[in-house]
Enzyme design. Structure first.
Site, short mmCIF file in Angstrom:
data_model
loop_
_atom_site.label_atom_id
_atom_site.label_comp_id
_atom_site.label_asym_id
_atom_site.label_seq_id
_atom_site.Cartn_x
_atom_site.Cartn_y
_atom_site.Cartn_z
N LYS A 168 33.72 31.43 32.87
CA LYS A 168 34.59 30.65 33.76
C LYS A 168 34.29 31.11 35.19
O LYS A 168 34.73 32.16 35.64
CB LYS A 168 36.07 30.89 33.47
N GLU A 242 35.96 44.80 37.18
CA GLU A 242 35.36 45.19 38.46
C GLU A 242 36.21 44.54 39.55
O GLU A 242 36.23 43.32 39.69
CB GLU A 242 33.90 44.68 38.54
N CYS A 276 32.94 43.37 47.80
CA CYS A 276 33.92 44.33 47.28
C CYS A 276 33.69 45.72 47.84
O CYS A 276 34.62 46.49 48.02
CB CYS A 276 33.86 44.36 45.76
N GLU A 370 43.05 45.14 51.10
CA GLU A 370 41.73 44.56 51.35
C GLU A 370 41.90 43.38 52.32
O GLU A 370 42.87 42.65 52.21
CB GLU A 370 41.21 44.05 50.00
P1 NAD Z 1 40.30 36.42 42.24
O1 NAD Z 1 40.83 37.61 41.53
O2 NAD Z 1 41.24 35.59 43.02
O3 NAD Z 1 39.61 35.43 41.18
C1 NAD Z 1 38.59 35.89 40.31
C2 NAD Z 1 38.54 35.00 39.09
O4 NAD Z 1 39.73 35.19 38.31
C3 NAD Z 1 38.49 33.51 39.39
O5 NAD Z 1 37.55 32.90 38.52
C4 NAD Z 1 39.90 33.04 39.09
O6 NAD Z 1 39.99 31.69 38.72
C5 NAD Z 1 40.27 33.94 37.93
N1 NAD Z 1 41.71 34.12 37.70
C6 NAD Z 1 42.70 34.18 38.62
N2 NAD Z 1 43.88 34.42 38.02
C7 NAD Z 1 43.63 34.54 36.69
C8 NAD Z 1 44.45 34.79 35.54
N3 NAD Z 1 45.76 34.98 35.64
N4 NAD Z 1 43.86 34.84 34.33
C9 NAD Z 1 42.53 34.66 34.21
N5 NAD Z 1 41.71 34.41 35.25
C10 NAD Z 1 42.25 34.35 36.48
O7 NAD Z 1 39.10 36.96 43.14
P2 NAD Z 1 38.21 36.18 44.23
O8 NAD Z 1 39.05 35.87 45.41
O9 NAD Z 1 37.43 35.08 43.58
O10 NAD Z 1 37.15 37.31 44.62
C11 NAD Z 1 37.38 38.28 45.57
C12 NAD Z 1 37.84 39.58 44.96
O11 NAD Z 1 36.89 40.06 44.02
C13 NAD Z 1 37.97 40.70 45.98
O12 NAD Z 1 39.13 41.43 45.72
C14 NAD Z 1 36.73 41.55 45.73
O13 NAD Z 1 36.85 42.89 46.15
C15 NAD Z 1 36.58 41.42 44.26
N6 NAD Z 1 35.21 41.70 43.84
C16 NAD Z 1 34.94 42.85 43.14
C17 NAD Z 1 33.63 43.17 42.79
C18 NAD Z 1 33.30 44.43 42.03
O14 NAD Z 1 32.19 44.52 41.50
N7 NAD Z 1 34.18 45.42 41.95
C19 NAD Z 1 32.59 42.31 43.14
C20 NAD Z 1 32.90 41.13 43.83
C21 NAD Z 1 34.21 40.84 44.18
#
Ligand code: NAD
Length: 474
Positions: A168, A242, A276, A370
């Site tokens: 997804k 992650e 991130c 963040e």
């Molecule tokens: P997000 O958490 O808003 O969304 C990530 C994914 O989760 C999306 O596909 C979203 O649709 C899904 N999602 C949201 N709520 C959900 C739920 N209740 N159940 C299941 N799926 C759900 O993150 P974002 O805004 O897309 O990305 C940015 C974030 O990701 C930042 O916090 C960044 O630090 C983090 N990030 C971490 C890493 C790492 O390797 N640690 C790498 C890249 C980004």
């Protein structure tokens, strides 16, 4: 969407607009998966898992290597799509494609590695070993910021380990996910082994709740990651998380200040701070503090903001203009409580100016939250111990950097800093597909990359073989 080797419009006919972050214009419409679509995708992955797991190592390896060549041959198309859908700048998008190719080759290389152990035993005549087996169906939930890299890191190792997959992708970058399916299909991936479902959180929730999905591999925010940890606990499901970060780079008195400025600038302004691992906190020892602030602010003012297609641009658009409002709120809160903005602190739509703050204190939201934008705060440390204390004063623990030529201090920092990764004489941003990647504290659970992924995505079974007859006591 891509289910069981077929391209579908989705059972509901629902579509959402895919928006180019730089222009704000709709450039595609993408079908949205319903509950029925998710059911079909999981069923397809479940049905495909036996044959995929049984495929000979050499065949699976050949397929992943073929996919690597196809992704490499589509470098320009993938680059353009990432720029268009994600707002990646010119220097970032091709790097992301190259990473994905490298990731596929790295995963292919893992397939022939030994995946079990043998043990001496204290029982006469017993041969004892462990074997590693695939889990079956793995569900992947990915974020928007590096959609190809992060999607590939999950898919490539899951497939290498003999699992089937349902992805997804982020609702903000679904086309990159679909493009991946198209290229895997060209490589000859059997139907059902990879399925891609565009949709919102509801799709992710369904993957988590379905008992046929044995593991969730997630990259995204800490807020969502914590929800998933609880949900996976409820459904007794393996999970790799992650999550977010507030990574520190420490600059000690002996550092080459110009190098430290360049490292810290790359670490926060690359991909407009939407990484991130971005060093959103810069901690400078007292002796260099004033000169560092002066030079860093001067460098921030030279950063070109604008069209991501231009090779000169360093900071492109945030993924959505609405995110700029969130960051402006953090800055307003900080300045109201006494922080100083040295440059930036403003935006035009999604184009946020590189922003440098000092005087940030724990009472301000930006101290702990963040920003996920090109915004960093510089802190003054009285000495090394104070620098370590400041670096650790966060709920996150993803990456850390230190710029110094003092080997003793550098290694002591590596040991004492509370983070999953630490880079000496470097910025906080680093990622190679075969190297163990992940965070501690609020930044994650579990590790990705190379052998770590192969372990997370398989389960161990103890197998014994009794030679002759065992002597039982009765
Ligand atoms: P997000 O958490 O808003 O969304 C990530 C994914 O989760 C999306 O596909 C979203 O649709 C899904 N999602 C949201 N709520 C959900 C739920 N209740 N159940 C299941 N799926 C759900 O993150 P974002 O805004 O897309 O990305 C940015 C974030 O990701 C930042 O916090 C960044 O630090 C983090 N990030 C971490 C890493 C790492 O390797 N640690 C790498 C890249 C980004």
């Amino acid at each position: 969407m891509y289910i069981n080797g077929q391209w579908r419009l989705g059972s509901s006919g629902l579509h959402t607009d895919d928006v180019n972050p730089a222009t704000g214009l709709v450039f595609a419409q993408v079908a949205q998966a319903t509950e029925d679509d998710v059911q079909e995708a999981i069923a397809a992955a479940y049905a495909a898992r036996g044959a995929w797991a049984a495929m000979l190592a050499g065949e699976r390896e050949a397929l992943l290597l073929r996919a690597a060549d196809i992704f490499a041959a589509n470098r320009d198309a993938l680059r353009d799509l990432i720029i268009q859908e994600n707002g990646s700048v010119w220097i970032k998008a091709p790097w992301e494609v190259d990473y994905a190719v490298d990731c596929l080759r790295s995963a292919a290389g893992c397939i022939r590695q030994p995946h079990g152990e043998t043990f001496p035993t204290t029982t006469p005549g017993v041969v004892s070993m462990t074997i590693r087996q695939p889990l079956g169906v793995i569900g992947g939930i990915s974020p928007f910021n590096s959609p190809l890299l992060l999607g590939m890191k999950k898919i490539a190792f899951a497939l290498a380990a003999g699992n089937t997959f349902v992805l997804k992708p982020s609702e903000l970058t679904p086309l990159v996910g679909l493009k991946m399916a198209e290229l895997f299909e060209q490589a000859g991936l059997p139907a059902g082994v990879l399925n891609v479902l565009p949709g919102d959180a509801a799709v992710g929730k369904q993957l988590v709740a379905d008992e046929r999905v044995r593991m969730i591999t997630f990259t995204g925010s800490s807020k969502v990651g914590r929800v998933l940890a609880a949900e996976c606990g409820k459904h007794f499901k393996r999970v790799c998380l992650e999550m977010g970060g507030k990574s520190p780079i420490v600059v000690l008195n002996d550092a080459d200040v110009d190098y430290a400025v360049d490292a810290a600038a790359f670490g926060i302004f690359f991909h407009q701070g939407q990484v991130c691992m971005s060093n959103s906190r810069i901690i400078v020892e007292r002796g260099l503090y004033d000169v560092f602030v002066e030079k860093f602010v001067a460098k921030a003012k030279t950063i070109v903001v604008g069209d991501p297609r231009s090779p000169d641009t360093v900071v492109g658009p945030l993924v959505r203009a609405s995110h700029a409002q969130f960051i402006m709120g953090q800055i307003a809160d900080a300045t109201a409580k006494g922080a100083v903005v040295h440059t930036g602190g403003r935006h035009e739509g999604p184009f946020f100016q590189p922003t440098v703050l000092t005087g940030v204190t724990p009472e301000m939201a930006i101290y702990g939250e963040e920003s996920f934008g090109p915004v960093t705060s510089i802190y003054c440390a009285e000495d090394f111990d104070h620098a370590v204390a400041l670096a650790n004063d966060t709920s996150f623990g993803l990456s850390a950097g230190i710029v110094t030529n003092d080997l003793q201090r550098a290694f002591e920092f590596a040991q004492r800093v509370e983070s999953g990764m630490v880079h000496i004489n470097d910025t906080t941003i680093a990622d190679e597909p075969h190297i163990t990647f992940g965070g501690v504290k609020n930044s994650g659970l579990g590790r990705e990359g190379g052998e770590a992924s192969m372990h997370e995505m398989t389960e161990v079974k103890w197998v014994t073989f009794q030679l002759g007859k065992r002597q039982f006591p009765f």
